[in-house]
Design an enzyme around this catalytic site. Structure first.
Site, short mmCIF file in Angstrom:
data_model
loop_
_atom_site.label_atom_id
_atom_site.label_comp_id
_atom_site.label_asym_id
_atom_site.label_seq_id
_atom_site.Cartn_x
_atom_site.Cartn_y
_atom_site.Cartn_z
N ARG A 179 -13.94 -20.28 5.82
CA ARG A 179 -13.35 -20.15 6.97
C ARG A 179 -13.92 -20.98 8.37
NH1 ARG A 179 -10.11 -18.43 4.29
NH2 ARG A 179 -8.58 -16.69 4.80
N SER A 232 -5.19 -12.36 9.39
CA SER A 232 -6.64 -11.81 9.12
C SER A 232 -7.45 -11.83 10.50
CB SER A 232 -7.60 -12.25 7.88
OG SER A 232 -7.01 -11.90 6.83
N GLU A 302 -12.24 -13.73 13.02
CA GLU A 302 -11.92 -15.03 12.44
C GLU A 302 -11.02 -15.68 13.50
OE1 GLU A 302 -8.23 -16.06 9.71
OE2 GLU A 302 -9.82 -15.44 8.46
N1 EPU Z 1 -7.82 -3.59 1.43
C1 EPU Z 1 -7.89 -2.22 1.62
N2 EPU Z 1 -7.04 -1.76 2.47
C2 EPU Z 1 -6.34 -2.69 3.45
C3 EPU Z 1 -6.24 -3.82 3.18
C4 EPU Z 1 -7.14 -4.47 2.25
O1 EPU Z 1 -8.30 -1.40 0.89
O2 EPU Z 1 -5.63 -2.08 4.61
C5 EPU Z 1 -8.63 -3.98 0.11
C6 EPU Z 1 -7.43 -4.43 -0.85
O3 EPU Z 1 -6.93 -3.37 -1.66
C7 EPU Z 1 -8.17 -5.29 -1.74
C8 EPU Z 1 -9.40 -6.14 -0.72
O4 EPU Z 1 -9.32 -5.10 0.24
O5 EPU Z 1 -9.07 -4.74 -2.79
C9 EPU Z 1 -8.77 -7.34 -0.43
O6 EPU Z 1 -7.57 -7.26 0.41
P1 EPU Z 1 -6.57 -8.82 0.11
O7 EPU Z 1 -6.47 -8.78 -1.32
O8 EPU Z 1 -5.40 -8.17 0.90
O9 EPU Z 1 -7.30 -9.76 0.71
P2 EPU Z 1 -8.23 -10.03 2.17
O10 EPU Z 1 -9.68 -10.13 1.59
O11 EPU Z 1 -7.93 -8.90 3.10
C10 EPU Z 1 -7.81 -12.53 2.21
C11 EPU Z 1 -7.74 -13.66 3.34
C12 EPU Z 1 -6.45 -13.61 3.65
C13 EPU Z 1 -5.68 -14.29 2.51
C14 EPU Z 1 -5.63 -13.12 1.50
C15 EPU Z 1 -5.15 -13.58 0.16
C16 EPU Z 1 -9.81 -13.43 4.72
C17 EPU Z 1 -10.47 -12.92 6.20
N3 EPU Z 1 -8.50 -13.15 4.51
O12 EPU Z 1 -7.80 -11.40 2.66
O13 EPU Z 1 -6.27 -14.58 4.58
O14 EPU Z 1 -4.07 -14.15 2.82
O15 EPU Z 1 -7.33 -12.77 0.97
O16 EPU Z 1 -6.07 -14.16 -0.64
O17 EPU Z 1 -10.46 -14.06 4.00
C18 EPU Z 1 -5.93 -15.17 6.90
O18 EPU Z 1 -7.30 -15.61 6.92
O19 EPU Z 1 -5.51 -15.05 8.05
C19 EPU Z 1 -5.56 -14.57 5.78
C20 EPU Z 1 -4.37 -13.59 5.93
#
Ligand code: EPU
Length: 306
Positions: A179, A232, A302
Site C-alpha cells: 500500500r 479499508s 490507509e
Molecule cells: N475479518 C473479520 N471481521 C471483519 C472483517 C474481516 O474477522 O469484520 C476477517 C476475515 O474473516 C478474514 C480476514 O479478517 O479472515 C481478512 O479479511 P478480508 O478477506 O475481508 O480482507 P482484508 O484483509 O480485510 C484486504 C484489503 C482489501 C481487499 C481485500 C480482498 C487491506 C487493508 N485491505 O482486506 O482492500 O479488497 O483484502 O483481497 O489490505 C482497500 O484497500 O481499500 C481494500 C478494500
C-alpha cells in the site's frame, strides 16, 4: 478555509486552463466518503501543457496544490482545502494497447475500466482491480491491491508531468511496498502522474473474465456494497488483518455522529448520512485505541487525510 488566492491570482489562474475553474466548491461531491469542505480552486486540466502551466503558476505564487483522483482513499477536512486542487480531465482517460502485452492507461481512467479493457484484449494481471473504485494514478500512489494482487507487480513505467513537461519513469526507478509508492515523497509538489504503462500476461479472455467474476463475488460477500466509504480504513498489520482485530474488539456498528464501523466489515468506516471528517477522525481514534488496548497493535491508517 483560509483564502490564499487574491482576485488577481484567480484571474491569472483561469487564463491557464480551458475549463472554468470552480471556486469554493465542496469536495464532498468528489470523494467516496461524501465528506470534505470546499476547495478554494478546483482546477481541471486536460493535457500536460495546461498542467505544467498551473504547476509553474503555483510555484511562482507559492500556492499549495494537490491532485485529487477519484477521491476513494481520502478523508478531506471539513474546513476544506486552501490553494489549488487539481483534477485530471477526460484527456487523461485513454486506454491503449501497445504491441502484444503492454497497456497504457491515462491516470484519470478508473481501475474497473482498465481491468475490463485488459480482459477484452486477452491480457491478464489486473483482474483483482475490477472492483476497486479508484483512479489508475491513485492506485499507483497507494499501490492498490486485493486478493493477493497489487498494481506494483504489473507497472512497467509511469508518465509524469511537471513544469518542464512530460517525462517517463521506468519500473526500474520505482520502489513499492504494501500500500505504498515509496518515492511519492521525493516527487511531491513537483510532478503529477498522468499515465501508467503495464506489461501483462496473455491469456484467454473467458478465463480472465471468470477470475474477475470470482473476485467480484468474494467482494460482494465480504465487503459492504453500496456503502459510502473509502474502502479499508487501516492497513493490515504484518501477518494479521485490521478487520479481524477491530471485529474482535466488538466494534461493528460503533458510531460517532453519522460515521460508523460497518457491520459488514469492521475495517470499513462508513458515512451513513451526514458524517463529518471530524466524526470519522474521532471514530478512527476510538478504533485505534480499542485495538491497542486489546491487542497491543497500533493500526496505521490507509486512508489519506487532507
Ligand atoms: N475479518 C473479520 N471481521 C471483519 C472483517 C474481516 O474477522 O469484520 C476477517 C476475515 O474473516 C478474514 C480476514 O479478517 O479472515 C481478512 O479479511 P478480508 O478477506 O475481508 O480482507 P482484508 O484483509 O480485510 C484486504 C484489503 C482489501 C481487499 C481485500 C480482498 C487491506 C487493508 N485491505 O482486506 O482492500 O479488497 O483484502 O483481497 O489490505 C482497500 O484497500 O481499500 C481494500 C478494500
Amino acid at each position: 478555509m483560509k483564502v490564499i488566492l487574491s482576485s488577481q491570482m484567480r484571474r491569472e489562474l483561469q487564463t491557464l486552463v480551458a475549463q472554468p475553474v470552480a471556486w469554493e466548491v465542496p469536495l464532498a461531491a468528489h470523494t467516496s466518503l461524501r465528506i470534505g469542505g470546499p476547495a478554494e480552486a478546483l482546477v481541471t486540466v486536460e493535457d500536460c501543457a495546461e498542467l505544467a502551466s498551473v504547476l509553474s503558476f503555483a510555484r511562482r505564487q507559492a500556492v499549495p496544490w494537490r491532485l485529487l483522483g477519484k477521491g476513494s482513499n481520502v478523508l478531506v477536512a471539513d474546513d476544506g482545502l486552501a490553494g489549488i486542487t487539481l483534477m485530471l480531465g477526460g484527456g487523461f482517460r485513454r486506454l491503449e494497447k501497445i504491441g502484444d502485452r503492454e497497456v497504457a492507461a491515462g491516470a484519470a481512467s478508473v481501475l474497473p475500466a482498465l481491468s475490463r479493457f485488459c480482459q477484452e484484449n486477452g491480457l491478464s494481471g489486473l483482474e483483482f482491480a475490477a472492483g476497486i473504485p479508484g483512479s489508475v494514478g491513485g492506485a499507483v500512489v497507494m499501490n492498490a491491491g486485493a486478493f493477493g494482487g497489487q498494481i506494483a507487480a504489473w507497472v512497467s513505467a509511469l508518465e509524469l508531468c511537471g513544469e518542464d513537461g512530460p517525462r517517463m519513469l521506468p519500473a526500474s526507478e520505482l520502489r513499492f511496498a504494501y500500500r505504498a509508492w515509496l518515492d511519492a515523497e521525493k516527487w511531491r509538489g513537483q510532478v503529477a502522474i498522468t499515465g501508467v504503462h503495464f506489461i501483462l500476461r496473455q491469456d484467454d479472455p473467458a478465463a480472465i473474465a471468470a477470475r474477475m467474476e470470482e473476485y467480484q463475488r468474494a467482494r460482494r460477500l465480504g465487503q459492504p456494497h453500496g456503502a459510502t466509504s473509502a474502502g479499508s480504513f487501516f492497513k493490515n498489520p504484518p501477518g494479521d488483518s485490521a478487520g479481524r482485530l477491530i471485529d474482535t474488539c466488538g466494534l461493528k456498528g460503533l458510531r460517532v455522529g453519522d460515521a460508523m464501523v460497518s457491520p459488514a466489515h469492521a475495517n470499513f468506516l462508513v458515512n451513513i448520512g451526514q458524517a463529518t471528517a471530524a466524526d470519522v477522525r474521532e471514530l478512527a481514534r476510538l478504533v485505534r485505541e480499542a485495538v491497542h488496548r486489546r491487542h497491543g497493535v497500533d493500526l496505521e491508517q490507509e486512508v489519506e487525510e487532507w
